[in-house]
Design a protein around this motif. Structure first.
Motif, PDB file in Angstrom:
ATOM      1  N   PRO A 134      -1.168  -8.306  23.591  1.00  0.00           N
ATOM      2  CA  PRO A 134      -1.923  -8.614  24.805  1.00  0.00           C
ATOM      3  C   PRO A 134      -2.776  -9.870  24.689  1.00  0.00           C
ATOM      4  O   PRO A 134      -3.226 -10.427  25.684  1.00  0.00           O
ATOM      5  N   ARG A 135      -3.010 -10.323  23.432  1.00  0.00           N
ATOM      6  CA  ARG A 135      -3.659 -11.622  23.189  1.00  0.00           C
ATOM      7  C   ARG A 135      -3.125 -12.119  21.857  1.00  0.00           C
ATOM      8  O   ARG A 135      -2.674 -11.338  21.030  1.00  0.00           O
ATOM      9  N   PRO A 136      -3.143 -13.432  21.620  1.00  0.00           N
ATOM     10  CA  PRO A 136      -2.637 -13.942  20.343  1.00  0.00           C
ATOM     11  C   PRO A 136      -3.375 -13.314  19.157  1.00  0.00           C
ATOM     12  O   PRO A 136      -4.603 -13.198  19.171  1.00  0.00           O
ATOM     13  N   ALA A 137      -2.601 -12.890  18.157  1.00  0.00           N
ATOM     14  CA  ALA A 137      -3.177 -12.270  16.964  1.00  0.00           C
ATOM     15  C   ALA A 137      -2.167 -12.296  15.833  1.00  0.00           C
ATOM     16  O   ALA A 137      -0.957 -12.236  16.063  1.00  0.00           O
ATOM     17  N   ALA A 138      -2.666 -12.367  14.598  1.00  0.00           N
ATOM     18  CA  ALA A 138      -1.832 -12.223  13.404  1.00  0.00           C
ATOM     19  C   ALA A 138      -1.914 -10.755  12.995  1.00  0.00           C
ATOM     20  O   ALA A 138      -3.018 -10.229  12.803  1.00  0.00           O
ATOM     21  N   VAL A 139      -0.778 -10.088  12.899  1.00  0.00           N
ATOM     22  CA  VAL A 139      -0.763  -8.654  12.613  1.00  0.00           C
ATOM     23  C   VAL A 139       0.276  -8.300  11.559  1.00  0.00           C
ATOM     24  O   VAL A 139       1.225  -9.047  11.316  1.00  0.00           O
ATOM     25  N   GLN A 140       0.069  -7.137  10.948  1.00  0.00           N
ATOM     26  CA  GLN A 140       1.078  -6.496  10.119  1.00  0.00           C
ATOM     27  C   GLN A 140       1.330  -5.131  10.733  1.00  0.00           C
ATOM     28  O   GLN A 140       0.385  -4.443  11.159  1.00  0.00           O
ATOM     29  N   ARG A 141       2.610  -4.744  10.793  1.00  0.00           N
ATOM     30  CA  ARG A 141       3.007  -3.458  11.347  1.00  0.00           C
ATOM     31  C   ARG A 141       3.889  -2.746  10.334  1.00  0.00           C
ATOM     32  O   ARG A 141       4.735  -3.367   9.696  1.00  0.00           O
ATOM     33  N   LEU A 142       3.724  -1.444  10.243  1.00  0.00           N
ATOM     34  CA  LEU A 142       4.528  -0.658   9.321  1.00  0.00           C
ATOM     35  C   LEU A 142       4.810   0.704   9.930  1.00  0.00           C
ATOM     36  O   LEU A 142       3.902   1.342  10.475  1.00  0.00           O
ATOM     37  N   ALA A 143       6.051   1.124   9.853  1.00  0.00           N
ATOM     38  CA  ALA A 143       6.450   2.498  10.172  1.00  0.00           C
ATOM     39  C   ALA A 143       7.177   3.000   8.937  1.00  0.00           C
ATOM     40  O   ALA A 143       8.178   2.420   8.526  1.00  0.00           O
ATOM     41  N   ALA A 144       6.639   4.037   8.297  1.00  0.00           N
ATOM     42  CA  ALA A 144       7.217   4.543   7.054  1.00  0.00           C
ATOM     43  C   ALA A 144       7.292   6.057   7.099  1.00  0.00           C
ATOM     44  O   ALA A 144       6.404   6.711   7.655  1.00  0.00           O
ATOM     45  N   ARG A 145       8.333   6.610   6.500  1.00  0.00           N
ATOM     46  CA  ARG A 145       8.518   8.062   6.460  1.00  0.00           C
ATOM     47  C   ARG A 145       8.355   8.567   5.040  1.00  0.00           C
ATOM     48  O   ARG A 145       8.933   8.037   4.103  1.00  0.00           O
ATOM     49  N   GLN A 146       7.557   9.618   4.928  1.00  0.00           N
ATOM     50  CA  GLN A 146       7.426  10.316   3.646  1.00  0.00           C
ATOM     51  C   GLN A 146       8.731  11.080   3.419  1.00  0.00           C
ATOM     52  O   GLN A 146       9.258  11.688   4.341  1.00  0.00           O
ATOM     53  N   ASN A 147       9.259  11.026   2.237  1.00  0.00           N
ATOM     54  CA  ASN A 147      10.480  11.789   1.948  1.00  0.00           C
ATOM     55  C   ASN A 147      10.238  13.274   2.179  1.00  0.00           C
ATOM     56  O   ASN A 147       9.120  13.752   2.052  1.00  0.00           O
ATOM     57  N   SER A 148      11.283  14.004   2.505  1.00  0.00           N
ATOM     58  CA  SER A 148      11.139  15.428   2.783  1.00  0.00           C
ATOM     59  C   SER A 148      10.614  16.192   1.573  1.00  0.00           C
ATOM     60  O   SER A 148      10.006  17.232   1.705  1.00  0.00           O
ATOM     61  N   SER A 149      10.803  15.660   0.377  1.00  0.00           N
ATOM     62  CA  SER A 149      10.293  16.297  -0.836  1.00  0.00           C
ATOM     63  C   SER A 149       8.819  16.001  -1.046  1.00  0.00           C
ATOM     64  O   SER A 149       8.180  16.573  -1.910  1.00  0.00           O
ATOM     65  N   GLY A 150       8.276  15.049  -0.249  1.00  0.00           N
ATOM     66  CA  GLY A 150       6.907  14.622  -0.420  1.00  0.00           C
ATOM     67  C   GLY A 150       6.752  13.498  -1.420  1.00  0.00           C
ATOM     68  O   GLY A 150       5.682  12.984  -1.630  1.00  0.00           O
ATOM     69  N   ALA A 186       0.815  -1.214   0.000  1.00  0.00           N
ATOM     70  CA  ALA A 186       0.000   0.000   0.000  1.00  0.00           C
ATOM     71  C   ALA A 186       0.850   1.267   0.000  1.00  0.00           C
ATOM     72  O   ALA A 186       0.391   2.311  -0.459  1.00  0.00           O
ATOM     73  N   VAL A 187       2.090   1.199   0.491  1.00  0.00           N
ATOM     74  CA  VAL A 187       2.951   2.394   0.536  1.00  0.00           C
ATOM     75  C   VAL A 187       4.124   2.312  -0.441  1.00  0.00           C
ATOM     76  O   VAL A 187       4.899   3.248  -0.544  1.00  0.00           O
ATOM     77  N   ARG A 188       4.216   1.211  -1.174  1.00  0.00           N
ATOM     78  CA  ARG A 188       5.331   1.060  -2.121  1.00  0.00           C
ATOM     79  C   ARG A 188       5.335   2.222  -3.110  1.00  0.00           C
ATOM     80  O   ARG A 188       4.325   2.568  -3.683  1.00  0.00           O
ATOM     81  N   GLY A 189       6.515   2.847  -3.268  1.00  0.00           N
ATOM     82  CA  GLY A 189       6.666   3.975  -4.172  1.00  0.00           C
ATOM     83  C   GLY A 189       6.196   5.296  -3.606  1.00  0.00           C
ATOM     84  O   GLY A 189       6.321   6.322  -4.243  1.00  0.00           O
ATOM     85  N   LYS A 190       5.654   5.286  -2.392  1.00  0.00           N
ATOM     86  CA  LYS A 190       5.126   6.500  -1.777  1.00  0.00           C
ATOM     87  C   LYS A 190       5.914   6.943  -0.562  1.00  0.00           C
ATOM     88  O   LYS A 190       5.732   8.055  -0.082  1.00  0.00           O
ATOM     89  N   ALA A 191       6.754   6.060  -0.034  1.00  0.00           N
ATOM     90  CA  ALA A 191       7.499   6.376   1.186  1.00  0.00           C
ATOM     91  C   ALA A 191       8.710   5.471   1.293  1.00  0.00           C
ATOM     92  O   ALA A 191       8.794   4.446   0.634  1.00  0.00           O
ATOM     93  N   SER A 192       9.616   5.872   2.150  1.00  0.00           N
ATOM     94  CA  SER A 192      10.733   4.992   2.457  1.00  0.00           C
ATOM     95  C   SER A 192      10.330   4.148   3.664  1.00  0.00           C
ATOM     96  O   SER A 192       9.677   4.641   4.575  1.00  0.00           O
ATOM     97  N   ARG A 193      10.672   2.889   3.644  1.00  0.00           N
ATOM     98  CA  ARG A 193      10.269   1.988   4.716  1.00  0.00           C
ATOM     99  C   ARG A 193      11.256   2.062   5.850  1.00  0.00           C
ATOM    100  O   ARG A 193      12.456   1.955   5.643  1.00  0.00           O
ATOM    101  N   ALA A 194      10.748   2.250   7.035  1.00  0.00           N
ATOM    102  CA  ALA A 194      11.581   2.200   8.224  1.00  0.00           C
ATOM    103  C   ALA A 194      11.517   0.800   8.832  1.00  0.00           C
ATOM    104  O   ALA A 194      12.540   0.241   9.185  1.00  0.00           O
ATOM    105  N   LYS A 212      11.352   3.925  -4.190  1.00  0.00           N
ATOM    106  CA  LYS A 212      11.041   2.519  -4.419  1.00  0.00           C
ATOM    107  C   LYS A 212      11.452   1.692  -3.203  1.00  0.00           C
ATOM    108  O   LYS A 212      12.572   1.829  -2.707  1.00  0.00           O
ATOM    109  N   LEU A 213      10.563   0.864  -2.738  1.00  0.00           N
ATOM    110  CA  LEU A 213      10.872  -0.040  -1.622  1.00  0.00           C
ATOM    111  C   LEU A 213      11.359  -1.346  -2.204  1.00  0.00           C
ATOM    112  O   LEU A 213      10.893  -1.815  -3.226  1.00  0.00           O
ATOM    113  N   ARG A 214      12.323  -1.967  -1.540  1.00  0.00           N
ATOM    114  CA  ARG A 214      12.821  -3.268  -1.967  1.00  0.00           C
ATOM    115  C   ARG A 214      11.969  -4.365  -1.415  1.00  0.00           C
ATOM    116  O   ARG A 214      11.352  -4.301  -0.452  1.00  0.00           O
TER     117      ARG A 214
END
Length: 80
Positions: free
Chosen positions: A58-74, A40-48, A78-80
């Motif tokens: 706090p309880r068993p769960a399947a999750v996805q987590r993402l922390a991404a930064r928008q480039n200073s230019s906006g 969803a963020v590929r090509g739109k931000a750099s992946r942290a 490309k994400l690898r």
């Protein structure tokens, strides 16, 4: 990502496929496919950081987590 200011950070966690074995949410329409959050963020931000895993607390769960930064230019990079 469009709502972020240049240099802004998106920090997101949501449920992923596989969570149905732990309880709610279990509707596949509300569970992300493997890599879907990252795509969803590929090509739109750099992946942290990206994770697709099962947590115990706090309880068993399947999750996805993402922390991404928008480039200073906006513009994204490309994400690898």
């Amino acid at each position: 990502m469009a709502a972020l200011e240049p240099g802004g950070v998106l920090d997101h966690e949501t449920f992923a496929r596989g969570n149905e074995r732990f309880g709610k949410p279990s509707n596949p329409d509300f569970l992300l496919a493997p890599g879907e959050l990252l795509e969803a963020v590929r090509g739109k931000a750099s992946r942290a950081r990206y994770e697709d895993l099962v947590v115990d607390l706090p309880r068993p769960a399947a999750v996805q987590r993402l922390a991404a930064r928008q480039n200073s230019s906006g513009e994204g990079v490309k994400l690898r």
